[in-house]
Motif scaffolding. Structure first.
Motif, PDB file in Angstrom:
ATOM      1  N   ASN A  44      17.148 -12.088 -34.396  1.00 55.41           N
ATOM      2  CA  ASN A  44      16.380 -11.225 -33.513  1.00 55.41           C
ATOM      3  C   ASN A  44      17.050  -9.862 -33.567  1.00 55.41           C
ATOM      4  OD1 ASN A  44      14.888 -13.432 -32.740  1.00 55.41           O
ATOM      5  ND2 ASN A  44      15.881 -13.687 -30.751  1.00 55.41           N
ATOM      6  N   VAL A  45      16.252  -8.810 -33.562  1.00 52.33           N
ATOM      7  CA  VAL A  45      16.826  -7.464 -33.642  1.00 52.33           C
ATOM      8  C   VAL A  45      16.286  -6.617 -32.499  1.00 52.33           C
ATOM      9  CG1 VAL A  45      17.130  -5.434 -35.097  1.00 52.33           C
ATOM     10  CG2 VAL A  45      16.868  -7.662 -36.161  1.00 52.33           C
ATOM     11  N   TRP A  46      17.189  -5.954 -31.825  1.00 52.08           N
ATOM     12  CA  TRP A  46      16.810  -5.018 -30.775  1.00 52.08           C
ATOM     13  C   TRP A  46      17.414  -3.657 -31.110  1.00 52.08           C
ATOM     14  CZ3 TRP A  46      18.498  -9.974 -29.597  1.00 52.08           C
ATOM     15  CH2 TRP A  46      17.659 -10.760 -28.785  1.00 52.08           C
ATOM     16  N   ALA A  47      16.825  -2.591 -30.583  1.00 57.09           N
ATOM     17  CA  ALA A  47      17.430  -1.270 -30.774  1.00 57.09           C
ATOM     18  C   ALA A  47      16.959  -0.310 -29.691  1.00 57.09           C
ATOM     19  CB  ALA A  47      17.068  -0.699 -32.150  1.00 57.09           C
ATOM     20  N   ASN A  48      17.845   0.590 -29.341  1.00 59.13           N
ATOM     21  CA  ASN A  48      17.400   1.715 -28.529  1.00 59.13           C
ATOM     22  C   ASN A  48      17.940   2.963 -29.228  1.00 59.13           C
ATOM     23  OD1 ASN A  48      20.117   1.890 -27.828  1.00 59.13           O
ATOM     24  ND2 ASN A  48      19.824   0.943 -25.819  1.00 59.13           N
ATOM     25  N   MET A  53      21.146  -4.089 -31.944  1.00 58.74           N
ATOM     26  CA  MET A  53      21.799  -5.363 -31.665  1.00 58.74           C
ATOM     27  C   MET A  53      21.106  -6.446 -32.475  1.00 58.74           C
ATOM     28  SD  MET A  53      22.807  -6.870 -28.095  1.00 58.74           S
ATOM     29  CE  MET A  53      22.211  -8.398 -27.525  1.00 58.74           C
ATOM     30  N   ARG A  55      21.034 -10.586 -33.233  1.00 61.61           N
ATOM     31  CA  ARG A  55      21.493 -11.889 -32.783  1.00 61.61           C
ATOM     32  C   ARG A  55      21.020 -12.920 -33.791  1.00 61.61           C
ATOM     33  NH1 ARG A  55      20.928 -12.787 -26.519  1.00 61.61           N
ATOM     34  NH2 ARG A  55      22.984 -11.880 -26.389  1.00 61.61           N
ATOM     35  N   PRO A 109      17.186   0.193 -38.023  1.00 63.60           N
ATOM     36  CA  PRO A 109      16.395   1.427 -37.936  1.00 63.60           C
ATOM     37  C   PRO A 109      17.189   2.711 -38.161  1.00 63.60           C
ATOM     38  CG  PRO A 109      16.699   0.463 -35.763  1.00 63.60           C
ATOM     39  CD  PRO A 109      17.293  -0.495 -36.742  1.00 63.60           C
TER      40      PRO A 109
ATOM     41  N   THR B  78      16.818  -2.183 -23.911  1.00 63.32           N
ATOM     42  CA  THR B  78      16.669  -1.958 -25.343  1.00 63.32           C
ATOM     43  C   THR B  78      15.327  -2.527 -25.782  1.00 63.32           C
ATOM     44  OG1 THR B  78      17.811  -2.232 -27.455  1.00 63.32           O
ATOM     45  CG2 THR B  78      17.855  -4.082 -25.961  1.00 63.32           C
ATOM     46  N   ASN B  79      14.870  -2.115 -26.950  1.00 70.06           N
ATOM     47  CA  ASN B  79      13.547  -2.557 -27.404  1.00 70.06           C
ATOM     48  C   ASN B  79      13.659  -3.619 -28.482  1.00 70.06           C
ATOM     49  OD1 ASN B  79      12.500  -0.325 -25.880  1.00 70.06           O
ATOM     50  ND2 ASN B  79      13.141   0.973 -27.583  1.00 70.06           N
ATOM     51  N   TYR B  82      12.278  -7.023 -33.917  1.00 70.04           N
ATOM     52  CA  TYR B  82      11.550  -8.250 -34.236  1.00 70.04           C
ATOM     53  C   TYR B  82      12.342  -9.477 -33.833  1.00 70.04           C
ATOM     54  CZ  TYR B  82      13.945  -8.729 -38.824  1.00 70.04           C
ATOM     55  OH  TYR B  82      14.855  -8.858 -39.840  1.00 70.04           O
TER      56      TYR B  82
END
Lengths: 146, 135
Positions: A44-48, A53, A55, A109, B78-79, B82
């Protein structure tokens, strides 16, 4: 001419479109049977604006067997899951868990500040925090008005 | 017949109900290996994100049930770019052959992998019978 011959309620029916749909259904069926359902590990990928991040579920992987490398905007996760070979007088009744080496590439990103990366595993889940490279952060530009 | 609680890592699971509070989450069947050995079986199941407080191993009649709840907070502020996995509840049941010594079942949880050792009852173990010569 064939089209006009169809009764009016069937005119919306396009036989070629039906074939298309059938083809897609069959493809989907075959794909499900042959290929690996997913890559290991699942991520899973998150970003701001400031950091990304990632996981990953890596049950049964010793953190010492995990290697993380970041190049540009790409994170490469590789490692191995210990194989338990069946010994003498032992046999697997069922074997569903994959074993062996794995490599997974994750696109991020933005570029990362490599020396500030933090990675940790908890209960077989790897969490990686990747701070964004300072120069690539969006800069607020103040507007002067007269 | 009451449910028999199996000790995990020599620590009693005090509150079995803590595992059932997350009923609204997706329930997965964990990928499991079953190894048959001379002295019993070893069941190994993947339960990433599950810690000792949220795992349960039960034996009732001849059925072994393993259950675990993954507890990892999703990040905030945070966004999501995927997602390929969603933490949930892992549950699976197995029918045990009669010769398992239920009292000696041992389970351990490490790196999100649950290993349950199911020894055969001593009487069921193959016994070497000594052949004595009469001469």
């Amino acid at each position: 001419m064939i089209w006009r011959a169809l009764p009016s309620y069937e005119r919306g029916y396009d036989p070629l479109r039906e074939f298309d749909r059938l083809q897609r259904e069959v493809n989907r069926l075959f794909n499900g049977v042959h290929s690996q359902p997913y890559e290991f590990p699942e991520v899973n990928v998150w970003a701001n604006e400031d950091e990304a991040m990632v996981r990953a579920e890596v049950p049964g992987v010793d953190p010492a067997d995990l290697n993380l490398t970041v190049t540009g905007k790409t994170l490469v996760l590789e490692g191995k899951r210990g194989a338990t070979e069946a010994g003498d007088n032992e046999a697997y009744h069922r074997q569903e868990r994959g074993m062996g080496n794995f490599v997974r590439t994750v696109r991020l990103p933005f570029e990362i500040e490599s020396d500030q990366i933090e990675a940790r595993t908890t209960n077989g889940v790897l969490t990686v925090r990747l701070p964004r490279k300072e120069e690539t952060k969006p800069r607020k530009i103040s507007i002067q008005s007269e | 017949m009451s449910k028999e609680e199996v000790q995990v890592q020599k620590k009693q699971v005090h509150e079995p109900d803590v595992v059932t509070e997350e009923e609204s989450r997706t329930v997965y069947r964990p990928a499991t290996d079953i190894l048959a050995r001379e002295n019993g079986f070893m069941v190994t199941a993947d339960m990433p994100g599950v810690d000792r407080k949220h795992v349960e191993v039960n034996v009732e009649d001849n059925t072994l049930t393993i259950r675990g709840v993954a507890t990892l907070d999703e990040p905030e502020g945070t966004n999501l770019i995927y997602r390929e996995f969603e933490p949930g509840v892992y549950e699976r049941s197995f029918t045990l052959p009669a010769e398992i010594d239920v009292e000696s079942i041992k389970a351990e949880l490490k790196h999100g992998v649950l290993k349950v050792n199911l020894p055969r009852a001593p009487e069921a173990q193959p016994r070497r019978i000594e052949v004595v010569s009469q001469e």
